[in-house]
Design an enzyme around this catalytic site. Structure first.
Site, short mmCIF file in Angstrom:
data_model
loop_
_atom_site.label_atom_id
_atom_site.label_comp_id
_atom_site.label_asym_id
_atom_site.label_seq_id
_atom_site.Cartn_x
_atom_site.Cartn_y
_atom_site.Cartn_z
N ALA A 8 -18.10 35.28 -1.78
CA ALA A 8 -18.03 36.06 -3.05
C ALA A 8 -17.17 37.43 -2.87
CB ALA A 8 -19.21 36.18 -3.61
N ARG A 88 -3.25 38.05 11.93
CA ARG A 88 -4.01 36.76 11.40
C ARG A 88 -4.38 35.89 12.64
NH1 ARG A 88 0.03 36.74 7.36
NH2 ARG A 88 -0.95 36.99 5.28
N VAL A 118 -8.43 29.26 2.09
CA VAL A 118 -7.89 30.30 2.00
C VAL A 118 -8.06 31.05 3.31
CG1 VAL A 118 -7.74 32.69 0.41
CG2 VAL A 118 -8.40 30.32 -0.47
N ASP A 148 2.84 33.86 -1.03
CA ASP A 148 3.90 34.39 -0.73
C ASP A 148 5.24 34.48 -1.39
OD1 ASP A 148 2.39 35.16 1.94
OD2 ASP A 148 2.78 33.12 2.67
N ARG A 151 4.93 37.02 -3.90
CA ARG A 151 5.21 38.47 -3.57
C ARG A 151 7.03 38.38 -3.35
NH1 ARG A 151 0.44 38.91 0.74
NH2 ARG A 151 -0.97 39.86 -0.70
N HIS A 175 2.03 30.56 7.31
CA HIS A 175 1.59 31.74 6.30
C HIS A 175 1.30 33.14 7.19
CE1 HIS A 175 -0.45 34.27 3.26
NE2 HIS A 175 -1.54 34.13 3.90
N1 LIG Z 1 -4.40 32.62 2.36
C1 LIG Z 1 -4.15 33.68 2.01
O1 LIG Z 1 -2.90 33.70 1.29
C2 LIG Z 1 -5.16 34.82 2.01
C3 LIG Z 1 -4.87 35.94 1.31
C4 LIG Z 1 -5.94 36.99 1.22
C5 LIG Z 1 -6.93 37.00 2.06
N2 LIG Z 1 -7.18 35.95 2.96
C6 LIG Z 1 -8.38 35.53 3.67
O2 LIG Z 1 -9.41 35.00 3.08
C7 LIG Z 1 -10.55 35.62 3.79
C8 LIG Z 1 -11.40 36.39 2.60
O3 LIG Z 1 -10.80 37.51 2.43
P1 LIG Z 1 -11.60 38.72 1.52
O4 LIG Z 1 -10.63 39.77 1.45
O5 LIG Z 1 -12.08 37.99 0.00
O6 LIG Z 1 -12.85 39.01 2.45
P2 LIG Z 1 -13.98 39.63 2.01
O7 LIG Z 1 -14.92 40.28 3.15
O8 LIG Z 1 -14.12 40.50 0.93
O9 LIG Z 1 -15.00 38.37 1.72
C9 LIG Z 1 -15.39 37.40 2.42
C10 LIG Z 1 -16.72 36.88 2.07
O10 LIG Z 1 -17.27 35.95 2.89
C11 LIG Z 1 -18.51 35.95 3.16
N3 LIG Z 1 -18.68 34.99 4.20
C12 LIG Z 1 -18.76 35.34 5.63
N4 LIG Z 1 -19.44 34.21 6.14
C13 LIG Z 1 -19.87 33.23 5.33
C14 LIG Z 1 -20.46 32.07 5.27
N5 LIG Z 1 -20.80 31.50 6.48
N6 LIG Z 1 -20.92 31.58 4.23
C15 LIG Z 1 -20.54 31.87 3.13
N7 LIG Z 1 -20.01 33.19 2.91
C16 LIG Z 1 -19.52 33.81 4.07
C17 LIG Z 1 -18.79 37.29 3.52
O11 LIG Z 1 -20.12 37.73 3.27
C18 LIG Z 1 -18.13 37.84 2.42
O12 LIG Z 1 -18.60 38.30 1.33
C19 LIG Z 1 -10.11 36.23 4.78
O13 LIG Z 1 -10.10 35.39 5.89
C20 LIG Z 1 -8.80 36.73 4.48
O14 LIG Z 1 -7.86 36.94 5.74
C21 LIG Z 1 -6.12 34.66 2.63
#
Ligand SMILES: NC(=O)c1ccc[n+]([C@@H]2O[C@H](COP(=O)([O-])OP(=O)(O)OC[C@H]3O[C@@H](n4cnc5c(N)ncnc54)[C@H](O)[C@@H]3O)[C@@H](O)[C@H]2O)c1
Length: 311
Positions: A8, A88, A118, A148, A151, A175
Site C-alpha cells: 500500500a 533495479r 510491478v 515506459d 514516458r 524494463h
Molecule cells: N514496474 C514499474 O514500472 C515500477 C514503477 C515504479 C515502482 N516500481 C517498483 O514497485 C515497488 C513499490 O514501489 P513504491 O514506490 O510503491 O514503494 P513503497 O516503499 O512506497 O511501497 C512498498 C510497500 O510494500 C510494502 N511491503 C514490503 N514487504 C511487503 C510484504 N511482504 N507484504 C506486503 N507488503 C509489503 C511496504 O510496507 C510498503 O508499504 C518497488 O519495487 C519499485 O521499484 C515498479
C-alpha cells in the site's frame, strides 16, 4: 470485480486511488505488512468518495490474506523502491523473497486470479512469479512497458511541442535504463511518422530521455515515482477487468517470439479478460532485433540471480 493490491505504498495506493475514482473495479483491497498502513490509505481514499463521486469499496488489511479471497486481479507492488544511485538490479535479492511469498499467499485465497507484477526488477520478478507458481503464462503479466511508453510519449510530445494524446509510440524490451527500447522508428504523430517532424538528433534525445526517465524522477524525488506508475497499472487492470483488448507492451513469458525463450520481457500484448491474450509480432529491423537480443542477455543475466530463491 475485485482487485487486491499488495503493497500500500506509493505505487500501490496511487493505483487504488485511480482504480476507484475511475470506477474500474467495484472492490479494491489494499494489503501491507506495515501495521495499520493499508487501513489508513484505504480510509483516506474512501474519504474522497463523496467529493469525486465514486462507488468503489476500498478497504485495507495488515497481512490478512483471507480478505483478498476471490480477487479477479492481484497487483504486486510490495518490495522496496529504488533509492538514488541504486540500480533495479540491486533490488533483486530483497524483492525476490517478498514477491515469491506474496504470490504463494495470494493463490491460497484466489486460485484463479490474474497477477500483475510491478515490483522491481520487474522482468525478473515476473519470471520468478511464473516459475514459483507454475501458473499458465496468460495469468502473469509484468507492468513496465505501459509506464515506459507513457514516458516516451511525454518526451515525444515535448519535442513536437504538441499534446501527448496526439502521439503514439511503444517501448519494448527489458524494463531497465539500459535495456528498454523506445521504438522511435515506429512512433507517430496523428498517423504520420515522427521522423517527418523531428531530426534524428531530436529523436535520439527523446529515446535517451525516456531510458533515464525513471532515474530522472528518482533523482528529483529521492525515491522512485508513483503517479505515472500507479496510473499505468490501473490502465492495465482496466484492460483485463473490462476486457478491453488494448495493445499494451507488457513483460510476458516468451516462447520463441522475438527470437527468445524462457524469459519475461516487454513485447506488445493484447490484454483482455484472460490476461495475456496474444503477443503481437512487430517486424523489427536488424538494428532493433540486435537491441532486443542485447536487452534479453541483460535480463537473462539478472534472472540467473534467482537460483537461490527458486531452489
Ligand atoms: N514496474 C514499474 O514500472 C515500477 C514503477 C515504479 C515502482 N516500481 C517498483 O514497485 C515497488 C513499490 O514501489 P513504491 O514506490 O510503491 O514503494 P513503497 O516503499 O512506497 O511501497 C512498498 C510497500 O510494500 C510494502 N511491503 C514490503 N514487504 C511487503 C510484504 N511482504 N507484504 C506486503 N507488503 C509489503 C511496504 O510496507 C510498503 O508499504 C518497488 O519495487 C519499485 O521499484 C515498479
Amino acid at each position: 470485480m475485485k482487485v487486491t493490491i499488495v503493497g500500500a505504498g506509493n505505487v500501490g495506493a496511487t493505483c487504488a486511488d485511480v482504480i476507484s475514482y475511475r470506477g474500474i473495479a467495484s472492490e479494491v483491497v489494499l494489503l501491507d505488512i506495515k501495521e495499520g498502513f493499508a487501513e489508513g490509505k484505504a480510509m483516506d481514499i474512501m474519504q474522497c468518495a463523496t467529493t469525486t463521486g465514486f462507488n468503489t469499496k476500498v478497504s485495507g488489511v495488515t497481512n490478512d490474506y483471507s480478505k483478498t479471497a476471490n480477487s479477479d486481479v492481484v497487483v504486486i507492488t510490495s518490495g522496496i523502491p529504488r533509492k538514488p544511485g541504486m540500480t533495479r538490479e540491486e533490488l533483486i535479492g530483497i524483492n525476490a523473497g517478498i514477491v515469491k511469498s506474496v504470490a504463494e499467499n495470494i493463490l491460497k485465497f484466489s486460485p484463479n486470479t490474474i497477477i500483475v507484477v510491478v515490483s522491481n526488477p520487474m522482468d525478473t520478478m515476473t519470471y520468478l512469479t511464473l516459475k514459483a507458481t507454475g501458473l499458465p503464462k496468460n495469468r502473469i503479466i509484468g507492468m513496465g512497458g505501459a509506464l515506459d511508453s507513457s514516458r516516451f510519449k511525454y518526451y515525444l510530445s515535448k519535442a513536437l511541442n504538441n499534446h501527448s494524446n496526439d502521439v503514439q509510440g511503444m517501448v519494448i524490451g527489458g524494463h531497465g535504463d539500459t535495456t528498454m527500447i523506445p521504438l522511435t522508428r515506429l512512433a507517430s504523430y496523428n498517423g504520420l511518422p515522427v521522423s517527418q517532424f523531428l531530426s534524428q538528433e531530436e529523436m535520439d534525445k527523446v529515446a535517451a530521455d525516456t531510458m533515464v526517465g525513471g532515474a530522472t524522477l528518482t533523482g528529483l524525488l529521492g525515491t522512485s515515482a508513483w503517479y505515472a506508475p500507479g496510473a499505468s497499472v490501473a490502465y492495465l487492470v482496466d484492460s483485463i477487468l473490462n476486457d478491453q483488448k488494448r495493445m499494451i507492451p507488457c513483460s510476458v513469458m516468451l516462447e520463441g517470439e522475438y527470437g527468445q525463450t524462457d524469459i519475461c520481457m516487454g513485447v506488445p500484448c493484447i490484454i483482455g479478460k484472460n490476461g495475456l491474450e496474444e503477443i503481437v509480432d512487430i517486424k523489427l529491423n536488424d538494428a532493433e532485433k540486435a537491441l532486443f537480443a542485447k536487452s534479453a542477455d541483460a535480463v537473462r543475466a539478472m534472472n540467473g540471480d534467482l537460483k537461490a530463491v527458486l531452489a
